[in-house]
Design a protein around this motif. Structure first.
Motif, mmCIF file in Angstrom:
data_model
loop_
_atom_site.group_PDB
_atom_site.id
_atom_site.type_symbol
_atom_site.label_atom_id
_atom_site.label_comp_id
_atom_site.label_asym_id
_atom_site.label_seq_id
_atom_site.Cartn_x
_atom_site.Cartn_y
_atom_site.Cartn_z
ATOM 1 N N ALA A 139 0.825 -1.215 0.000
ATOM 2 C CA ALA A 139 0.000 0.000 0.000
ATOM 3 C C ALA A 139 0.857 1.262 0.000
ATOM 4 N N VAL A 140 0.299 2.331 -0.574
ATOM 5 C CA VAL A 140 0.878 3.671 -0.484
ATOM 6 C C VAL A 140 -0.130 4.520 0.268
ATOM 7 N N GLN A 141 0.261 5.006 1.452
ATOM 8 C CA GLN A 141 -0.610 5.848 2.265
ATOM 9 C C GLN A 141 -0.052 7.263 2.267
ATOM 10 N N ILE A 142 -0.930 8.234 1.991
ATOM 11 C CA ILE A 142 -0.500 9.611 1.786
ATOM 12 C C ILE A 142 -1.130 10.511 2.838
ATOM 13 N N ALA A 143 -0.307 11.342 3.479
ATOM 14 C CA ALA A 143 -0.807 12.369 4.397
ATOM 15 C C ALA A 143 -1.204 13.584 3.575
ATOM 16 N N ASN A 144 -2.071 14.448 4.122
ATOM 17 C CA ASN A 144 -2.526 15.636 3.386
ATOM 18 C C ASN A 144 -1.359 16.402 2.795
ATOM 19 N N GLY A 145 -1.421 16.626 1.497
ATOM 20 C CA GLY A 145 -0.417 17.422 0.817
ATOM 21 C C GLY A 145 0.955 16.786 0.772
ATOM 22 N N PHE A 146 1.043 15.483 0.982
ATOM 23 C CA PHE A 146 2.340 14.813 1.039
ATOM 24 C C PHE A 146 3.074 14.823 -0.297
ATOM 25 N N VAL A 147 2.357 14.606 -1.392
ATOM 26 C CA VAL A 147 2.998 14.550 -2.707
ATOM 27 C C VAL A 147 2.711 15.849 -3.428
ATOM 28 N N GLN A 148 3.688 16.732 -3.459
ATOM 29 C CA GLN A 148 3.551 18.052 -4.069
ATOM 30 C C GLN A 148 4.454 18.139 -5.289
ATOM 31 N N GLY A 149 3.875 18.007 -6.469
ATOM 32 C CA GLY A 149 4.638 18.066 -7.705
ATOM 33 C C GLY A 149 4.039 19.069 -8.666
ATOM 34 N N ALA A 150 3.661 20.253 -8.167
ATOM 35 C CA ALA A 150 3.029 21.269 -9.023
ATOM 36 C C ALA A 150 3.876 21.483 -10.267
ATOM 37 N N GLY A 151 3.251 21.350 -11.425
ATOM 38 C CA GLY A 151 3.943 21.516 -12.691
ATOM 39 C C GLY A 151 4.714 20.286 -13.137
ATOM 40 N N LEU A 152 4.675 19.216 -12.360
ATOM 41 C CA LEU A 152 5.423 17.998 -12.668
ATOM 42 C C LEU A 152 4.490 16.827 -12.946
ATOM 43 N N ILE A 153 5.051 15.778 -13.509
ATOM 44 C CA ILE A 153 4.336 14.514 -13.668
ATOM 45 C C ILE A 153 4.553 13.711 -12.388
ATOM 46 N N VAL A 154 3.446 13.223 -11.811
ATOM 47 C CA VAL A 154 3.504 12.423 -10.589
ATOM 48 C C VAL A 154 3.017 11.020 -10.925
ATOM 49 N N ASP A 155 3.884 10.012 -10.725
ATOM 50 C CA ASP A 155 3.548 8.608 -10.938
ATOM 51 C C ASP A 155 3.588 7.890 -9.603
ATOM 52 N N LEU A 156 2.454 7.318 -9.173
ATOM 53 C CA LEU A 156 2.399 6.526 -7.949
ATOM 54 C C LEU A 156 1.880 5.139 -8.296
ATOM 55 N N THR A 157 2.625 4.111 -7.892
ATOM 56 C CA THR A 157 2.224 2.738 -8.156
ATOM 57 C C THR A 157 2.297 1.939 -6.868
ATOM 58 N N ALA A 158 1.227 1.215 -6.557
ATOM 59 C CA ALA A 158 1.190 0.299 -5.417
ATOM 60 C C ALA A 158 0.959 -1.098 -5.969
ATOM 61 N N THR A 159 1.982 -1.952 -5.893
ATOM 62 C CA THR A 159 1.839 -3.319 -6.386
ATOM 63 C C THR A 159 1.302 -4.186 -5.247
ATOM 64 N N GLY A 160 0.090 -4.633 -5.399
ATOM 65 C CA GLY A 160 -0.533 -5.492 -4.397
ATOM 66 C C GLY A 160 -1.172 -4.746 -3.243
ATOM 67 N N GLY A 161 -1.275 -3.425 -3.323
ATOM 68 C CA GLY A 161 -1.893 -2.638 -2.255
ATOM 69 C C GLY A 161 -2.647 -1.461 -2.829
ATOM 70 N N SER A 162 -3.287 -0.687 -1.957
ATOM 71 C CA SER A 162 -4.099 0.455 -2.371
ATOM 72 C C SER A 162 -3.325 1.760 -2.225
ATOM 73 N N ILE A 163 -3.822 2.816 -2.851
ATOM 74 C CA ILE A 163 -3.321 4.173 -2.651
ATOM 75 C C ILE A 163 -4.412 4.924 -1.903
ATOM 76 N N THR A 164 -4.131 5.284 -0.641
ATOM 77 C CA THR A 164 -5.125 5.940 0.206
ATOM 78 C C THR A 164 -4.463 7.071 0.972
ATOM 79 N N GLU A 165 -5.302 7.862 1.657
ATOM 80 C CA GLU A 165 -4.757 8.922 2.513
ATOM 81 C C GLU A 165 -4.853 8.504 3.965
ATOM 82 N N THR A 166 -3.937 9.048 4.794
ATOM 83 C CA THR A 166 -3.892 8.656 6.199
ATOM 84 C C THR A 166 -4.733 9.552 7.094
ATOM 85 N N SER A 167 -4.976 10.785 6.663
ATOM 86 C CA SER A 167 -5.776 11.688 7.497
ATOM 87 C C SER A 167 -6.771 12.434 6.627
ATOM 88 N N PRO A 168 -8.055 12.434 7.028
ATOM 89 C CA PRO A 168 -9.078 13.096 6.219
ATOM 90 C C PRO A 168 -8.846 14.602 6.139
#
Length: 176
Positions: free
Chosen positions: A8-37
């Motif tokens: 799994a890839v768990q993301i905190a608010n604003g954790f991945v900041q790539g303004a103007g960039l290409i962002v690639d996130l891959t989770a092999t065998g898990g989910s991509i979710t956030e840790t805090s609403p």
């Protein structure tokens, strides 16, 4: 920015900041979710590419939508559902493919449109699309969203809907 994780890839608010960039996130065998609403974008990028490979792996969850700020969005699962909200005025779809999973996509204050008119834009069992701006649209008159789904629900705040079923039949749940 590229992140590949086995599990799994768990993301905190604003954790991945790539303004103007290409962002690639891959989770092999898990989910991509956030840790805090929260309403802030969890992932920011000009193009965001999200991939999960587990058969039941999801992007976001039904109880906690993953917030993004993207110009262009591509998402692929191996049959798990997709729960996303673009927080910054609309999003252009390359391909959003949940296979047999469901797709729930919201654009806050903007439209959901397509990148090109040569292929399917959204694949899912039940597809739920919401735009909140009073003039925001789902698709455009010159670029309909191509949908491959069993059931479709669309909600706008007054804007138009431009869709094409490419799978040979779709049940309309709600178009508002």
């Amino acid at each position: 920015i590229a992140i590949l994780n086995s599990g799994a890839v768990q993301i905190a608010n604003g954790f991945v900041q790539g303004a103007g960039l290409i962002v690639d996130l891959t989770a092999t065998g898990g989910s991509i979710t956030e840790t805090s609403p929260g309403a802030a974008a969890d992932i920011v990028g000009s193009t965001i590419n999200l991939t999960v490979t587990g058969a039941t792996s999801t992007v976001g969850t039904s109880s906690e939508t993953l917030e993004i700020d993207a110009t262009t969005l591509n998402v692929t699962t191996a049959g798990g559902s997709i729960f996303l909200e673009d927080t910054a005025g609309g999003v252009v779809l390359g391909l959003v493919d949940a296979g047999t999973g469901n797709v729930t996509l919201t654009a806050t204050g903007g439209s959901i449109t397509e990148l090109n008119d040569v292929a399917t834009d959204i694949v899912g069992s039940t597809v739920n699309l919401t735009v909140t701006g009073t003039t925001s649209t789902v698709g455009t008159s010159s670029g309909t969203l191509e949908i491959d789904a069993t059931t479709l629900n669309v909600t706008t705040a007054g804007g138009s809907v431009f869709l094409e079923d490419i799978s040979g039949g779709i049940a309309i749940g709600l178009v508002n």
